[in-house]
Scaffold this motif. Sequence first.
Motif, short mmCIF file in Angstrom:
data_model
loop_
_atom_site.label_atom_id
_atom_site.label_comp_id
_atom_site.label_asym_id
_atom_site.label_seq_id
_atom_site.Cartn_x
_atom_site.Cartn_y
_atom_site.Cartn_z
N ASP A 39 18.50 -61.70 27.59
CA ASP A 39 19.89 -61.84 27.14
C ASP A 39 19.93 -62.19 25.66
N ASP A 70 23.48 -49.60 33.14
CA ASP A 70 24.61 -50.37 33.69
C ASP A 70 24.39 -51.88 33.62
N ARG A 71 23.20 -52.33 33.23
CA ARG A 71 22.96 -53.77 33.04
C ARG A 71 22.95 -54.19 31.58
N ILE A 88 15.35 -51.37 31.59
CA ILE A 88 16.56 -51.91 32.19
C ILE A 88 17.59 -50.78 32.31
N ALA A 99 25.81 -56.77 30.42
CA ALA A 99 25.54 -58.18 30.76
C ALA A 99 24.48 -58.78 29.85
N THR A 100 23.50 -57.99 29.45
CA THR A 100 22.43 -58.47 28.58
C THR A 100 22.96 -58.83 27.20
#
Length: 104
Positions: free
Chosen positions: A19, A50-51, A47, A54-55
């Motif tokens: 993150d 779609d993630r 990764i 959030a990261t």
Amino acid sequence: MRQVAKVNLLILDDWAMIDLTAAQRRDLMEIINDRHDRGSIILASQIPVDRWHATIGDPTYADAILDRIVHNAIRLPLKGKSLREPDTDPGVDAGGDQEFDARK
């Protein structure tokens, strides 16, 4: 920061593995904004896309950064086994390199 923005091709390897902090988000936004429609970027990531939101963290930054990155993107999803894993195939060594016999 300006030098990074001016290179012909910027490669971000292992993208989105952790993150981003607030400072990293701001720096990334500045780089992406400076390069938008002026230079190429290659993102290599394990990764799923779609993630990524959030990261990045902050929704406003994530929307702005991903809009600029994904807008004109060409995606090359790779499938298959990792070359880092040992293979039991006798034609492939433990490092994943194909053995070549010049006599054939």
